[in-house]
Design a protein around this motif. Structure first.
Motif, PDB file in Angstrom:
ATOM      1  N   ARG A 104       0.812  -1.221   0.000  1.00 48.37           N
ATOM      2  CA  ARG A 104       0.000   0.000   0.000  1.00 48.37           C
ATOM      3  C   ARG A 104       0.843   1.267   0.000  1.00 48.37           C
ATOM      4  O   ARG A 104       0.452   2.291  -0.576  1.00 48.37           O
ATOM      5  N   HIS A 105       1.996   1.213   0.644  1.00 50.31           N
ATOM      6  CA  HIS A 105       2.869   2.388   0.762  1.00 50.31           C
ATOM      7  C   HIS A 105       4.302   1.987   0.382  1.00 50.31           C
ATOM      8  O   HIS A 105       5.168   1.852   1.255  1.00 50.31           O
ATOM      9  N   PRO A 106       4.565   1.799  -0.881  1.00 48.14           N
ATOM     10  CA  PRO A 106       5.871   1.280  -1.295  1.00 48.14           C
ATOM     11  C   PRO A 106       7.036   2.196  -0.948  1.00 48.14           C
ATOM     12  O   PRO A 106       8.174   1.733  -0.860  1.00 48.14           O
ATOM     13  N   GLY A 107       6.785   3.477  -0.737  1.00 49.99           N
ATOM     14  CA  GLY A 107       7.886   4.400  -0.479  1.00 49.99           C
ATOM     15  C   GLY A 107       8.255   4.586   0.972  1.00 49.99           C
ATOM     16  O   GLY A 107       9.323   5.117   1.284  1.00 49.99           O
ATOM     17  N   VAL A 108       7.398   4.148   1.895  1.00 49.49           N
ATOM     18  CA  VAL A 108       7.670   4.382   3.302  1.00 49.49           C
ATOM     19  C   VAL A 108       8.675   3.359   3.830  1.00 49.49           C
ATOM     20  O   VAL A 108       8.740   2.223   3.356  1.00 49.49           O
ATOM     21  N   VAL A 109       9.491   3.777   4.796  1.00 45.85           N
ATOM     22  CA  VAL A 109      10.396   2.839   5.468  1.00 45.85           C
ATOM     23  C   VAL A 109       9.591   2.105   6.527  1.00 45.85           C
ATOM     24  O   VAL A 109       8.960   2.720   7.391  1.00 45.85           O
ATOM     25  N   LEU A 110       9.620   0.788   6.460  1.00 45.93           N
ATOM     26  CA  LEU A 110       8.849  -0.046   7.378  1.00 45.93           C
ATOM     27  C   LEU A 110       9.761  -0.646   8.435  1.00 45.93           C
ATOM     28  O   LEU A 110      10.758  -1.307   8.124  1.00 45.93           O
TER      29      LEU A 110
END
Length: 293
Positions: A104-110
């Motif tokens: 859903r949020h490919p750019g966020v650091v998880l």
């Protein structure tokens, strides 16, 4: 630099270029990164389980990303004492959520807050970029997992011998020296195992195995940690030392939290683990503006 008595040198300017840029799992972060907390726990000290349900957690992730979070830190086990949560249940709570957020949020650091190597491996395979080892190497295999998968690693000073135990130590000769010895040792060990240097963060772990005096001392002398060259994470949001200092319950600690975060940013911290992503983003913007003038 801090003075020997533990007081901050008032002439110090923010050490904006002290730490190397952070790139956990190859994902670049800004100089001051907001890490938003999303806990899939029914007994969180702050939200009392408001984001325990899968859809509630996913909605919370959407909200903090929209508010400006650079990192989303997902947890499946309450930090303090409580109901026993085995590794299988922890995986159930966090792995599917990590996979959904990654899509859903490919750019966020998880990031995932866990001390267990088997959970670390599962979330790394699902798309996590950073393993937040709040318990400072309680499972010595966790750093090897970070190295195997190429994820970043938070090296913390829990001040306790076992995860989820809460003895408040009062016998540190020098709490900052103890913190430095532990976190620098963990960081160098992680580096030797193959964790990328630009993915390693150190964390003094305010309130973990420490009383309010210890957490305040760490805050005053944070420049000693940022001066090591390692990026420093501060996780102070709504914690007990803020509440005890200001005599405020957990739901009224926001202003005190913001003050500690701003001071930490001024002293060179790199990552700010918080419940209020939008407010923290505004506070950091103010610090950055002050630092330029």
């Amino acid at each position: 630099m801090a003075r020997p008595g533990g007081m901050c040198d008032r002439s110090v300017m923010p050490s904006a270029e002290t730490a190397a840029p952070l790139r956990p799992n190859g994902r670049p972060l800004p100089r001051r990164a907001v890490m938003a907390v999303v806990n899939r726990t029914p007994d969180s000290f702050y939200d009392r389980g408001a984001t325990y349900a899968f859809e509630a957690a996913l909605t919370a992730v959407d909200r903090v990303v929209a508010a400006g979070a650079d990192i989303v830190d997902i947890g499946g086990v309450r930090a303090g004492p409580g109901e026993d949560v085995d590794a299988a249940e922890e995986r159930r709570r966090v792995v599917d959520l990590v996979a959904a957020v990654r899509e859903r949020h490919p750019g966020v650091v998880l990031s995932v807050d866990t001390w267990r190597a088997e959970v670390g491996a599962a979330v790394a395979a699902a798309g996590a970029d950073l393993i937040n080892d709040t318990w400072g190497g309680a499972d010595p295999e966790l750093a090897a997992v970070a190295a195997e998968y190429g994820t970043g690693l938070v090296c913390a000073h829990p001040g306790t011998l076992e995860p989820r135990m809460r003895p408040h130590r009062t016998a540190f000769d020098d709490v900052v020296a103890d913190v430095l010895a532990k976190v620098l040792g963990e960081a160098e060990r992680a580096l030797a195992l193959g964790v990328p240097r630009d993915g390693i963060v150190i964390d003094p772990a305010h309130d973990f195995g420490k009383n309010t005096r210890h957490s305040l001392e760490i805050t005053r002398r944070l420049g000693e940690l940022t001066g090591t060259g390692w990026p420093v994470l501060v996780a102070v949001s709504n914690k007990d030392f803020v509440g005890e200092t200001l005599d405020r319950p957990v739901d009224r600690r926001g202003p005190g939290t913001t003050a500690v975060l701003a001071l930490s940013a001024w002293l060179g911290a790199s990552v700010f683990r918080v419940h209020d992503a939008a407010g923290t983003r505004r506070a950091l913007a103010a610090v950055e503006r002050l630092a330029r003038n």
